[in-house]
Design a protein around this motif. Structure first.
Motif, PDB file in Angstrom:
ATOM      1  N   TYR A  21       0.854  -1.187   0.000  1.00  9.65           N
ATOM      2  CA  TYR A  21       0.000   0.000   0.000  1.00  9.65           C
ATOM      3  C   TYR A  21       0.891   1.239   0.000  1.00  9.65           C
ATOM      4  CZ  TYR A  21       1.097   0.811   4.945  1.00  9.65           C
ATOM      5  OH  TYR A  21       1.746   1.067   6.125  1.00  9.65           O
ATOM      6  N   GLY A  22       0.268   2.408  -0.135  1.00  5.65           N
ATOM      7  CA  GLY A  22       0.981   3.675  -0.024  1.00  5.65           C
ATOM      8  C   GLY A  22       0.123   4.689   0.702  1.00  5.65           C
ATOM      9  N   GLU A  23       0.773   5.729   1.223  1.00  8.16           N
ATOM     10  CA  GLU A  23       0.065   6.771   1.960  1.00  8.16           C
ATOM     11  C   GLU A  23       0.480   8.154   1.477  1.00  8.16           C
ATOM     12  OE1 GLU A  23      -0.567   4.738   6.366  1.00  8.16           O
ATOM     13  OE2 GLU A  23       1.192   5.991   6.017  1.00  8.16           O
ATOM     14  N   VAL A  24      -0.458   9.072   1.567  1.00  9.10           N
ATOM     15  CA  VAL A  24      -0.177  10.500   1.392  1.00  9.10           C
ATOM     16  C   VAL A  24      -0.540  11.186   2.697  1.00  9.10           C
ATOM     17  CG1 VAL A  24      -0.856  12.630   0.217  1.00  9.10           C
ATOM     18  CG2 VAL A  24      -0.512  10.536  -1.110  1.00  9.10           C
ATOM     19  N   LEU A  25       0.404  11.951   3.240  1.00  7.99           N
ATOM     20  CA  LEU A  25       0.182  12.695   4.477  1.00  7.99           C
ATOM     21  C   LEU A  25       0.076  14.171   4.144  1.00  7.99           C
ATOM     22  CD1 LEU A  25       1.606   9.972   5.356  1.00  7.99           C
ATOM     23  CD2 LEU A  25       2.413  11.226   7.356  1.00  7.99           C
ATOM     24  N   LEU A  26      -1.045  14.775   4.517  1.00  3.82           N
ATOM     25  CA  LEU A  26      -1.241  16.211   4.338  1.00  3.82           C
ATOM     26  C   LEU A  26      -0.917  16.900   5.662  1.00  3.82           C
ATOM     27  CD1 LEU A  26      -4.581  16.273   2.287  1.00  3.82           C
ATOM     28  CD2 LEU A  26      -2.229  16.296   1.437  1.00  3.82           C
ATOM     29  N   ILE A  27       0.102  17.758   5.651  1.00  5.66           N
ATOM     30  CA  ILE A  27       0.621  18.373   6.867  1.00  5.66           C
ATOM     31  C   ILE A  27      -0.030  19.736   7.104  1.00  5.66           C
ATOM     32  CG2 ILE A  27       2.693  19.013   8.140  1.00  5.66           C
ATOM     33  CD1 ILE A  27       2.638  16.098   7.195  1.00  5.66           C
ATOM     34  N   LEU A  44      -8.271  -0.261  -0.933  1.00 11.90           N
ATOM     35  CA  LEU A  44      -8.864   0.108  -2.224  1.00 11.90           C
ATOM     36  C   LEU A  44      -8.050  -0.393  -3.403  1.00 11.90           C
ATOM     37  CD1 LEU A  44      -9.835   3.788  -1.357  1.00 11.90           C
ATOM     38  CD2 LEU A  44     -11.319   1.777  -1.337  1.00 11.90           C
ATOM     39  N   ASN A  45      -6.716  -0.424  -3.241  1.00  6.71           N
ATOM     40  CA  ASN A  45      -5.839  -0.861  -4.328  1.00  6.71           C
ATOM     41  C   ASN A  45      -4.462  -1.148  -3.735  1.00  6.71           C
ATOM     42  OD1 ASN A  45      -4.131   1.746  -4.563  1.00  6.71           O
ATOM     43  ND2 ASN A  45      -6.239   2.496  -4.745  1.00  6.71           N
ATOM     44  N   ASP A  46      -3.546  -1.651  -4.575  1.00  2.00           N
ATOM     45  CA  ASP A  46      -2.214  -1.995  -4.082  1.00  2.00           C
ATOM     46  C   ASP A  46      -1.176  -0.939  -4.422  1.00  2.00           C
ATOM     47  OD1 ASP A  46      -1.920  -2.363  -6.780  1.00  2.00           O
ATOM     48  OD2 ASP A  46      -1.163  -4.429  -6.656  1.00  2.00           O
ATOM     49  N   LEU A  71       4.959  11.725   0.928  1.00  2.00           N
ATOM     50  CA  LEU A  71       4.625  10.462   0.279  1.00  2.00           C
ATOM     51  C   LEU A  71       5.263   9.345   1.093  1.00  2.00           C
ATOM     52  CD1 LEU A  71       5.262  11.454  -3.453  1.00  2.00           C
ATOM     53  CD2 LEU A  71       3.171  11.706  -2.085  1.00  2.00           C
ATOM     54  N   ASN A  72       4.447   8.482   1.648  1.00  2.00           N
ATOM     55  CA  ASN A  72       4.911   7.455   2.572  1.00  2.00           C
ATOM     56  C   ASN A  72       4.699   6.074   1.947  1.00  2.00           C
ATOM     57  OD1 ASN A  72       5.827   6.163   4.867  1.00  2.00           O
ATOM     58  ND2 ASN A  72       3.837   6.273   5.895  1.00  2.00           N
ATOM     59  N   GLY A  73       5.726   5.601   1.258  1.00  2.00           N
ATOM     60  CA  GLY A  73       5.589   4.298   0.647  1.00  2.00           C
ATOM     61  C   GLY A  73       6.505   4.139  -0.547  1.00  2.00           C
ATOM     62  N   PRO A  74       6.311   3.037  -1.273  1.00  2.00           N
ATOM     63  CA  PRO A  74       5.362   1.956  -0.950  1.00  2.00           C
ATOM     64  C   PRO A  74       5.782   1.200   0.305  1.00  2.00           C
ATOM     65  CG  PRO A  74       6.746   1.334  -2.805  1.00  2.00           C
ATOM     66  CD  PRO A  74       7.056   2.766  -2.510  1.00  2.00           C
ATOM     67  N   ARG A  75       4.754   0.616   0.955  1.00  2.00           N
ATOM     68  CA  ARG A  75       4.964  -0.107   2.199  1.00  2.00           C
ATOM     69  C   ARG A  75       4.231  -1.448   2.131  1.00  2.00           C
ATOM     70  NH1 ARG A  75       6.978   3.849   5.588  1.00  2.00           N
ATOM     71  NH2 ARG A  75       7.135   2.326   7.257  1.00  2.00           N
ATOM     72  N   HIS A  76       4.573  -2.349   3.054  1.00  2.00           N
ATOM     73  CA  HIS A  76       3.906  -3.651   3.150  1.00  2.00           C
ATOM     74  C   HIS A  76       3.536  -3.911   4.606  1.00  2.00           C
ATOM     75  CE1 HIS A  76       4.962  -5.470  -0.906  1.00  2.00           C
ATOM     76  NE2 HIS A  76       5.655  -4.346  -0.894  1.00  2.00           N
ATOM     77  N   TRP A  77       2.290  -4.363   4.830  1.00  2.00           N
ATOM     78  CA  TRP A  77       1.828  -4.680   6.176  1.00  2.00           C
ATOM     79  C   TRP A  77       2.547  -5.912   6.720  1.00  2.00           C
ATOM     80  CZ3 TRP A  77      -0.904  -0.879   8.056  1.00  2.00           C
ATOM     81  CH2 TRP A  77      -1.838  -0.192   7.263  1.00  2.00           C
ATOM     82  N   LEU A  78       2.718  -5.981   8.035  1.00  2.00           N
ATOM     83  CA  LEU A  78       3.318  -7.145   8.675  1.00  2.00           C
ATOM     84  C   LEU A  78       2.409  -7.808   9.702  1.00  2.00           C
ATOM     85  CD1 LEU A  78       7.023  -5.997   9.031  1.00  2.00           C
ATOM     86  CD2 LEU A  78       6.124  -7.833   7.581  1.00  2.00           C
TER      87      LEU A  78
END
Length: 212
Positions: A21-27, A44-46, A71-78
């Motif tokens: 997954y990926g994340e967007v952080l709005l500061i 919602l998507n990969d 922009l935080n990613g791409p990342r994978h859940w554990l």
């Protein structure tokens, strides 16, 4: 560092282990320092690579009137599963064609948090790590354990599950910190439905939650 119909009220998503997954952080500027609203592509998507690679953080910040966008990613859940408590309809947006939903609010330690600093996250979730699966932990000088919740491919694009077993020799750990891997013999649950999560990252941007 914080995700249509995403996590409904008291919804459980499983199995999420090693899903991308990926994340967007709005500061924004909060009363006590910088805060981030976290939008996440999962489930919602990969986080398609051809779209993620074209995201422009500066343009996103300008479009949404944010102080900055990260922009935080791409990342994978554990973890094995995520149990989410939600009492309002999810706020869903598209960033560069990637659908994402608001999942958390983060109180950042700074605009550019250093590795091994602590950020406080309002996410109202339970992360379940099931027996029989490996976990990867930091142990701080107070003996507190921090379980890796996601690994990142932002710093090392080749980071993967196998690499996590050999990560100790690559980490730049502060004095008094250590890194361990083990296989769970019983389920570990990190419940932050009624309190803020404490989250830190290592020097490869892998994220860890304090095991309350």
């Amino acid at each position: 560092m914080a995700d249509s119909d995403v996590f409904n009220d008291d919804m459980v998503n499983d199995d999420v282990f090693d899903k991308r997954y990926g994340e967007v952080l709005l500061i924004t500027a909060g009363e006590d320092g910088p805060e981030a609203t976290v939008y996440c592509s999962f489930p919602l998507n990969d986080c398609p690579a051809h779209l993620w690679d074209r995201l422009d953080a500066e343009a996103i910040a300008k479009e949404y009137g944010a102080v900055a966008a990260l922009l935080n990613g791409p990342r994978h859940w554990l973890m094995s599963s995520i149990e989410k408590v939600r009492d309002t309809a999810p706020d869903t947006r598209a960033f560069g064609g990637i659908a994402m939903a608001r999942q958390a609010r983060v109180k950042l330690s700074s605009m550019n948090p250093a590795p091994y600093s602590v950020n406080r996250v309002d996410r109202r979730t339970v992360f379940h790590f099931d027996a029989g699966r490996p976990i990867f932990e930091l142990i701080d000088p107070q003996g507190q354990r921090w379980v890796m919740q996601t690994y990142s491919q932002a710093v090392d694009a080749e980071m993967n599950l196998d690499g996590l077993t050999r990560l100790a020799s690559r980490l730049t750990l502060p004095e008094g910190w250590s890194y361990e891997t083990r296989t769970l013999t019983e389920r570990l649950s990190v419940d932050t439905t009624t309190r803020e999560a404490h989250v830190t990252q290592d020097n490869f941007a892998n994220s860890y939650s304090l095991e309350w």
